[in-house]
Design an enzyme around this catalytic site. Sequence first.
Site, PDB file in Angstrom:
ATOM      1  N   ASP A  76       0.826  -1.213   0.000  1.00 20.28           N
ATOM      2  CA  ASP A  76       0.000   0.000   0.000  1.00 20.28           C
ATOM      3  C   ASP A  76       0.857   1.257   0.000  1.00 20.28           C
ATOM      4  O   ASP A  76       1.999   1.265   0.451  1.00 20.28           O
ATOM      5  CB  ASP A  76      -0.956   0.004   1.198  1.00 20.28           C
ATOM      6  CG  ASP A  76      -0.259  -0.238   2.530  1.00 20.28           C
ATOM      7  OD1 ASP A  76       0.745  -0.987   2.553  1.00 20.28           O
ATOM      8  OD2 ASP A  76      -0.701   0.311   3.550  1.00 20.28           O
ATOM      9  N   GLU A 133      -0.582  -2.284   5.229  1.00 23.09           N
ATOM     10  CA  GLU A 133       0.406  -2.239   6.320  1.00 23.09           C
ATOM     11  C   GLU A 133       0.323  -0.912   7.050  1.00 23.09           C
ATOM     12  O   GLU A 133       0.425  -0.850   8.275  1.00 23.09           O
ATOM     13  CB  GLU A 133       1.819  -2.459   5.766  1.00 23.09           C
ATOM     14  CG  GLU A 133       2.886  -2.620   6.835  1.00 23.09           C
ATOM     15  CD  GLU A 133       3.431  -1.303   7.391  1.00 23.09           C
ATOM     16  OE1 GLU A 133       3.787  -1.248   8.587  1.00 23.09           O
ATOM     17  OE2 GLU A 133       3.486  -0.319   6.621  1.00 23.09           O
TER      18      GLU A 133
END
Length: 383
Positions: A76, A133
């Site tokens: 991400d 994350e």
Amino acid sequence: MIELSIDLKEELIKIRRELHRYPELGLNEIFTSKFIVKKLKEMNLEVYDDIWETGVVGILRGALPGKTILFRCDMDGLKIQEETNCDYKSRNENMHACGHDIHVTWVLGAAKILSDMKHKIKGNIKFLFQPAEENPGGAKEMIRHGVLDNPKVDYCIGAHVYPDFRVGEIGYREKEITAYPDFYSLKIFGKGGHGSMPHKCNNPIPVGANIVSMFQNLISLKINPFETAVISTCIFRSGTSRGAIPDTLEIEGTARSYKKEIREFVEREMRKIVENICKINDMKYEFQYNSACIPIYNNPLLTNNIVSNLKEQNFKYMFEPFLGGEDFAFFSRAAPSVFFFIGSSNENLETNYPLHHPKFNVDENVVFVGIKLYYDIALYLLG
């Protein structure tokens, strides 16, 4: 020793840049996930996608029985507007300011090379591409959805780009290598009014300033100087007019520590400071303190075995853990694990900006350093 062809090097850089152009926030990694699935299927690996929204796992089953390794990366981006001048600059309002595009390329590159030699591999390798994350924390959900099973994972390996080290250097240490990344928010409710008549108001701004000051005193006066703890106030927001005392004040920030008892002490003392100062000043308040993660724990035996046996790697011992947080921590508590910090800076290329900075970038040679590390670890652990 791994030897990468010119064509493969160019392909890997192309992959990294394509990922960098289209960063996506946690649980919205739609393009990224589809891109990864396509690459894994081209390698003829077993591919499982849509694991908790956008998570992906590729499985390489070796020709001979043996252990199972999990190579994990996060994918991400961050809600940061990129300020670099590179040709592959982000095409949207997000940015890979934490190097997750590099992390994905490491694992895809290792999968590409190792898939071509699976007839020699004893055991299995899982290539895990984890969403979220940064937020809301995808590691626990990946584990809950069974990525450590079928086949059962014996070792977990992860890594992160690290601009504090030069490209080629690989940071490591035993036991804790990251911190507790806690976050706090405080809202103070006062009484607003005209700036010329403070006696008819109850101004939350000086109260908040006093609290922030006391937070800093907590670190300097109540924490053993041989221990490590940080409290950083990052948001201090109040008022809309320079002539009006506001009703409310909002404060947000982060606290970092390595030890559970220090973390608990910091939270307890912060709550006492807020309660007592607000009480003295007749202020109501709302205070929240949240722990987002736990420290990564590097298995000492596994760490030292890898470092001792991979002679070609330029390992650099980290005498102090990284104060950031990383949810690989939950993998590290589920199976013997090692997490590395791989240097990405080159002073000649303006790649010394810190993680999460709008001008963050890397020396792209870090792509090959990370792939070689994963490759060497696979061959060592799987014979």
